[in-house]
Enzyme design. Structure first.
Site, PDB file in Angstrom:
ATOM      1  N   ASP A   1       1.397  -8.392   0.303  1.00  0.00           N
ATOM      2  CA  ASP A   1       0.007  -8.271   0.890  1.00  0.00           C
ATOM      3  C   ASP A   1      -1.018  -6.942   0.974  1.00  0.00           C
ATOM      4  OD1 ASP A   1       2.189  -6.546   2.132  1.00  0.00           O
ATOM      5  OD2 ASP A   1       2.258  -7.129   4.271  1.00  0.00           O
ATOM      6  N   GLU A  52       6.989 -10.765  -1.390  1.00  0.00           N
ATOM      7  CA  GLU A  52       7.328  -8.964  -0.840  1.00  0.00           C
ATOM      8  C   GLU A  52       6.190  -8.111  -1.492  1.00  0.00           C
ATOM      9  OE1 GLU A  52       8.791  -9.118   2.242  1.00  0.00           O
ATOM     10  OE2 GLU A  52      10.795 -10.030   1.160  1.00  0.00           O
ATOM     11  N   HIS A  53       6.037  -7.293  -0.832  1.00  0.00           N
ATOM     12  CA  HIS A  53       5.058  -6.377  -1.320  1.00  0.00           C
ATOM     13  C   HIS A  53       3.759  -6.965  -1.898  1.00  0.00           C
ATOM     14  CE1 HIS A  53       7.416  -3.098   0.712  1.00  0.00           C
ATOM     15  NE2 HIS A  53       8.355  -3.657   0.434  1.00  0.00           N
ATOM     16  N   SER A  91      10.559  -5.963  14.576  1.00  0.00           N
ATOM     17  CA  SER A  91      10.408  -6.103  15.910  1.00  0.00           C
ATOM     18  C   SER A  91       9.257  -5.501  16.683  1.00  0.00           C
ATOM     19  CB  SER A  91      11.626  -5.843  16.469  1.00  0.00           C
ATOM     20  OG  SER A  91      12.153  -4.271  15.330  1.00  0.00           O
ATOM     21  N   SER A  92       8.356  -4.619  15.240  1.00  0.00           N
ATOM     22  CA  SER A  92       7.580  -3.638  15.564  1.00  0.00           C
ATOM     23  C   SER A  92       6.248  -4.279  15.785  1.00  0.00           C
ATOM     24  CB  SER A  92       7.615  -2.401  14.948  1.00  0.00           C
ATOM     25  OG  SER A  92       6.769  -2.117  13.668  1.00  0.00           O
ATOM     26  N   TYR A 147       8.043   3.952   1.847  1.00  0.00           N
ATOM     27  CA  TYR A 147       7.070   2.412   2.088  1.00  0.00           C
ATOM     28  C   TYR A 147       5.634   2.549   1.709  1.00  0.00           C
ATOM     29  CZ  TYR A 147       4.631  -1.151   3.323  1.00  0.00           C
ATOM     30  OH  TYR A 147       3.842  -3.169   3.746  1.00  0.00           O
ATOM     31  N   GLY A 202      15.547  -2.366  13.042  1.00  0.00           N
ATOM     32  CA  GLY A 202      15.811  -1.433  12.391  1.00  0.00           C
ATOM     33  C   GLY A 202      15.868  -2.484  10.904  1.00  0.00           C
ATOM     34  N   ALA A 203      16.163  -4.485  10.965  1.00  0.00           N
ATOM     35  CA  ALA A 203      16.309  -4.233   9.914  1.00  0.00           C
ATOM     36  C   ALA A 203      15.441  -5.394   9.713  1.00  0.00           C
ATOM     37  CB  ALA A 203      17.279  -5.321  10.876  1.00  0.00           C
ATOM     38  N   ASP A 245       3.447  -9.304   9.330  1.00  0.00           N
ATOM     39  CA  ASP A 245       4.334  -9.442   9.599  1.00  0.00           C
ATOM     40  C   ASP A 245       4.018  -9.603  11.365  1.00  0.00           C
ATOM     41  OD1 ASP A 245       6.045  -8.297   8.149  1.00  0.00           O
ATOM     42  OD2 ASP A 245       6.323  -6.262   8.728  1.00  0.00           O
TER      43      ASP A 245
HETATM   44  C1  GLA Z   1       6.966  -4.181   6.257  1.00  0.00           C
HETATM   45  C2  GLA Z   1       5.685  -4.418   6.152  1.00  0.00           C
HETATM   46  C3  GLA Z   1       4.723  -6.123   5.595  1.00  0.00           C
HETATM   47  C4  GLA Z   1       5.530  -6.170   3.935  1.00  0.00           C
HETATM   48  C5  GLA Z   1       6.793  -6.200   3.905  1.00  0.00           C
HETATM   49  C6  GLA Z   1       7.001  -6.349   2.024  1.00  0.00           C
HETATM   50  O1  GLA Z   1       7.233  -5.544   6.408  1.00  0.00           O
HETATM   51  O2  GLA Z   1       5.450  -4.484   7.072  1.00  0.00           O
HETATM   52  O3  GLA Z   1       3.469  -5.561   5.445  1.00  0.00           O
HETATM   53  O4  GLA Z   1       4.446  -5.577   3.086  1.00  0.00           O
HETATM   54  O5  GLA Z   1       7.090  -4.982   4.224  1.00  0.00           O
HETATM   55  O6  GLA Z   1       6.559  -7.678   1.639  1.00  0.00           O
END
Ligand code: GLA
Length: 388
Positions: free
Chosen positions: A36, A33-34, A129-130, A224, A124-125, A174
């Site tokens: 990418d 997570e975080h 979705s975007s 973010y 928003g979960a 994503d």
């Molecule tokens: C969101 C971003 C991704 C990633 C995650 C955290 O989903 O769209 O690119 O950075 O947060 O891992």
């Protein structure tokens, strides 16, 4: 999804039948997570939840959009000649942004189209979705107009839409997961090289369980983007001590040796998360390949703690969900997933323990937070594709 009802709605709204039906999934990230946007690894999988879209080519340059999820917004019109972000255009900024991103890449779309969508991803979960909408648009438009773009291009166009049209400095995870997912597999992706491998999710006697905290943080994009800037700051300082392109090029031991150069304690913790999370992700994939679900789950728990304490992208509700999960025998691991500040946790739970987990969430979560959590046993599906 009731695809017949969608086709009927398309004809009702636009007066004619659609040319094609497409699907793009949401995703859940198991670990990484975080990392990418820090040149690291991620390990997401595509869900069977997603967004369906019907498209019909038009002869003029008009774009007409309708979402069955937001029927009150009605028919939203635009044109290929006015691809600019407009708050009032609500969800249609995503498809418009994809067309804009194609234009930036020199890909010309010859005419407008009618586009109707319907999705079953809780919005928003933190289940992307975007990204699903971006990939769905890219795919439907590519096929309708015969554009020379592959699935990785569609993921990159989706990311460009997010970054430069919608203003969220997200990484590629994503969109890549939505475009490239594979049934019953997770994607081990090196986000720097865009090299990937599918790893079968042979979980045997357990399931991936997603729990939605139903917390939607209104400042997600500013918080973010702030994390991203803090990582960029840490990188520029660490680069005075090491020859690296990205934070995740550092191994934890190297980071410990040179971290003093950062100075600021908050920025040091942000960088520490990125470096250690990448290392955890690589190790977690090895554990899964060896069928060691316990060790995999342990790394998921460590990921949560790091996101909670060092990266500070968790929130009291997702912390509570993780703690409830950790206390139930038969839960191998549990962590917040996605961008954070609310959204969902992802857990790996033994089949025999799922009921106990649900019961404990029911008994404790609402009492302590005033909110109801939604629990889904996830099915891992294929990436975006044409249905008919
Ligand atoms: C969101 C971003 C991704 C990633 C995650 C955290 O989903 O769209 O690119 O950075 O947060 O891992």
């Amino acid at each position: 999804m009731d695809l017949q009802a969608m086709s009927k709605k398309f004809t009702d709204v636009f007066g004619e039948k659609a040319d094609g039906l497409y699907f793009a999934p949401g995703r859940v990230n198991l670990i990484g997570e975080h990392t990418d946007y820090n040149g690291g690894h991620v390990f997401p999988c595509a869900l069977t939840f997603g967004i369906y879209g019907l498209i019909r080519r038009r002869a003029d340059r008009t774009l007409r959009f309708f979402s069955m999820n937001f029927p009150e917004a009605g028919l939203i019109e635009s044109s290929l000649d006015s691809l600019i972000y407009d708050k009032k255009a609500s969800w249609t900024n995503y498809p418009k942004g994809v067309l804009w991103a194609m234009g930036q890449r020199g890909v010309q779309i010859p005419s407008g189209f009618d586009f109707l969508i319907n999705g079953d991803i809780p919005s928003g979960a933190g289940l992307s979705s975007s990204a699903a909408l971006e990939v769905l648009t890219g795919l439907a438009v590519r096929d309708t107009f015969g554009l020379a773009l592959d699935m990785t291009d569609l993921a990159l166009l989706g990311q460009k839409t997010e970054n430069d049209f919608c203003g969220l400095s997200s990484g590629i995870m994503d969109q890549f997961a939505s475009a490239m997912g594979k049934k019953d597999s997770a994607i081990f992706l090196d986000t720097q090289k865009l090299e990937y491998a599918y790893v079968p999710l042979a979980l045997k006697h357990s399931q991936i369980v997603i729990t939605n905290s139903n917390v939607k943080h209104s400042l997600v994009s500013s918080a973010y983007n702030e994390r991203r800037q803090q990582c960029a700051k840490a990188l520029s300082l660490l680069q005075t001590k090491a020859d690296i392109k990205a934070l995740c090029d550092l191994k934890p031991e190297q980071f410990e040796q040179i971290k003093g150069v950062i100075g600021d304690p908050v920025i040091t913790r942000r960088a520490k998360h990125a470096v250690y999370e990448d290392d955890r992700t690589v190790r977690a994939v090895e554990c899964l390949k060896k069928n060691d679900i316990r060790a995999f789950g342990q790394l998921m728990n460590e990921s949560h703690i790091s996101l909670r304490d060092d990266y500070e992208t968790s929130c009291p509700e997702t912390d509570l969900l993780a703690e409830i999960a950790w206390s139930v025998p038969g839960v191998y691991g549990s962590r917040i997933t996605g961008g954070g500040f609310g959204g969902c946790t992802v857990s790996i739970i033994d089949n025999d323990a799922i009921d106990a987990y649900k019961a404990k969430v029911d008994a404790e979560y609402e009492k302590k937070t005033g909110k109801k959590a939604d629990i889904y046993v996830a099915s891992v599906g294929d990436g975006a594709h044409r249905i008919e």
